[in-house]
Design a protein around this motif. Structure first.
Motif, PDB file in Angstrom:
ATOM      1  N   GLN A  71      -3.194   6.163   1.639  1.00 26.48           N
ATOM      2  CA  GLN A  71      -3.181   7.594   1.931  1.00 26.48           C
ATOM      3  C   GLN A  71      -2.884   8.405   0.682  1.00 26.48           C
ATOM      4  O   GLN A  71      -3.493   9.454   0.432  1.00 26.48           O
ATOM      5  N   ARG A  72      -1.939   7.904  -0.132  1.00 23.63           N
ATOM      6  CA  ARG A  72      -1.593   8.605  -1.370  1.00 23.63           C
ATOM      7  C   ARG A  72      -2.790   8.633  -2.316  1.00 23.63           C
ATOM      8  O   ARG A  72      -3.078   9.651  -2.939  1.00 23.63           O
ATOM      9  N   ALA A  96       2.657  -1.101   6.537  1.00 26.89           N
ATOM     10  CA  ALA A  96       2.977   0.329   6.485  1.00 26.89           C
ATOM     11  C   ALA A  96       2.997   0.819   5.038  1.00 26.89           C
ATOM     12  O   ALA A  96       2.518   1.913   4.730  1.00 26.89           O
ATOM     13  N   ARG A  97       3.528  -0.017   4.164  1.00 28.02           N
ATOM     14  CA  ARG A  97       3.549   0.342   2.745  1.00 28.02           C
ATOM     15  C   ARG A  97       2.134   0.458   2.195  1.00 28.02           C
ATOM     16  O   ARG A  97       1.823   1.392   1.443  1.00 28.02           O
ATOM     17  N   ARG A  98       1.278  -0.491   2.552  1.00 28.40           N
ATOM     18  CA  ARG A  98      -0.104  -0.436   2.086  1.00 28.40           C
ATOM     19  C   ARG A  98      -0.807   0.809   2.609  1.00 28.40           C
ATOM     20  O   ARG A  98      -1.570   1.457   1.873  1.00 28.40           O
ATOM     21  N   ALA A  99      -0.551   1.165   3.865  1.00 29.70           N
ATOM     22  CA  ALA A  99      -1.174   2.357   4.442  1.00 29.70           C
ATOM     23  C   ALA A  99      -0.744   3.611   3.688  1.00 29.70           C
ATOM     24  O   ALA A  99      -1.558   4.515   3.449  1.00 29.70           O
ATOM     25  N   ARG A 100       0.535   3.669   3.302  1.00 30.25           N
ATOM     26  CA  ARG A 100       1.018   4.835   2.544  1.00 30.25           C
ATOM     27  C   ARG A 100       0.350   4.905   1.172  1.00 30.25           C
ATOM     28  O   ARG A 100      -0.001   5.994   0.690  1.00 30.25           O
ATOM     29  N   GLN A 101       0.164   3.745   0.542  1.00 22.33           N
ATOM     30  CA  GLN A 101      -0.489   3.724  -0.773  1.00 22.33           C
ATOM     31  C   GLN A 101      -1.936   4.185  -0.678  1.00 22.33           C
ATOM     32  O   GLN A 101      -2.419   4.937  -1.533  1.00 22.33           O
ATOM     33  N   SER A 151      -5.268  11.144  -1.162  1.00 22.07           N
ATOM     34  CA  SER A 151      -4.805  12.513  -1.429  1.00 22.07           C
ATOM     35  C   SER A 151      -5.052  12.896  -2.883  1.00 22.07           C
ATOM     36  O   SER A 151      -5.519  13.991  -3.188  1.00 22.07           O
TER      37      SER A 151
END
Length: 297
Positions: A281-282, A274-279, A285
């Motif tokens: 996505q960031r 989940a942390r990797r997915a957020r990174q 962006s």
């Protein structure tokens, strides 16, 4: 109009090379010769790099030979019935290509599965008194890793100091990753515990990350865990990248052992993913925002 100079050609050739237009780079190089402008080692370096990046290895090798052995071949001379005319400056000149140019050529050969040709280029460098540097050797070490040749990799690493190039931390890390991926855990420990210490290059967390990454990539999960133990014994803390590599490798090879390792690392595979997915996505962006700003200029 104003005739282009060697500096003009250099700038335009670099622009074409950046746009991956190797054909245009070669056309410009030949145009210089037709216009009686002498290409320098820089011009040849640009052309060598452009051809290498586009996978035109034959043309790239011809350029190296042309510059170092025969000079620029397109200039012509006139001869009388009694004696030949002296060679033109273009014919007589032999260009001294530098280590980065040869490293670019070595990289092109190595990434196209021609390790022996890449090694041959390094031999040519020595014959021409062009000293390979740490970047040159790193390309070869990476190629040995990709082709699964740990013996050649070890020989290169050991031979570097004898050939006048002390390995850097990056070189050691590259070698360790390749050895670990090949399952050569004893060699990995020897490099970390002995070779690096004797060379005065202390292992860093990146060194153990390379060992764990290689072991995981090669399916040697037990070796990866052993490197984790060594990392912890050296006072390092496994970061999120190391944790994710270990847990994903364990999930793939021994799922029953996953909960125990998660407890030991005080994290879970789900949380790390989940942390990797957020990174990711960031990063996307930020990329979209940069693109939007660039488009409005």
């Amino acid at each position: 109009g104003v005739d282009p100079t060697v500096h003009t050609y250099k700038a335009v050739m670099r622009a074409c090379a950046s746009a991956e237009q190797s054909r245009h780079v070669m056309q410009l190089l030949r145009q210089m010769e037709r216009n009686n402008l002498t290409p320098t080692a820089v011009h040849y370096g640009i052309a060598v790099d452009a051809c290498g990046r586009s996978g035109e290895l034959k043309r790239m090798m011809n350029l190296l030979s042309e510059a170092q052995v025969t000079g620029c071949p397109t200039a012509t001379t006139t001869a009388t019935s009694t004696s030949p005319a002296p060679p033109s400056p273009l014919q007589a000149r032999k260009l001294d290509l530098d280590a980065p140019t040869y490293t670019s050529a070595v990289h092109a050969c190595a990434t196209n599965g021609q390790l022996n040709r890449a090694l041959g280029l390094v031999e040519r460098m020595f014959k021409l008194d062009v000293k390979p540097d740490a970047a040159t050797y790193n390309v070869l070490l990476q190629a040995c890793d990709r082709e699964g040749k740990p013996e050649t990799l070890s020989e290169l690493l050991v031979g570097m100091p004898q050939l006048g190039c002390e390995p850097t931390l990056v070189n050691y890390n590259t070698a360790i990753r390749g050895l670990a991926r090949a399952g050569e855990q004893k060699q990995v420990r020897h490099v970390i515990d002995n070779v690096m210490v004797e060379a005065g290059v202390p292992p860093a967390i990146s060194t153990f990350r390379a060992a764990i990454n290689g072991s995981c990539a090669g399916g040697h999960t037990d070796d990866a865990v052993a490197s984790l133990r060594t990392l912890q014994a050296r006072g390092f803390f496994p970061d999120a990248q190391i944790q994710l590599m270990l847990l994903e490798a364990t999930e793939a090879t021994d799922a029953d052992a996953l909960p125990k390792l998660e407890a030991e690392l005080n994290t879970t595979l789900v949380a790390l993913r989940a942390r990797r997915a957020r990174q990711v996505q960031r990063a996307r962006s930020y990329g979209a925002q940069d693109g939007g700003r660039g488009g409005g200029r």
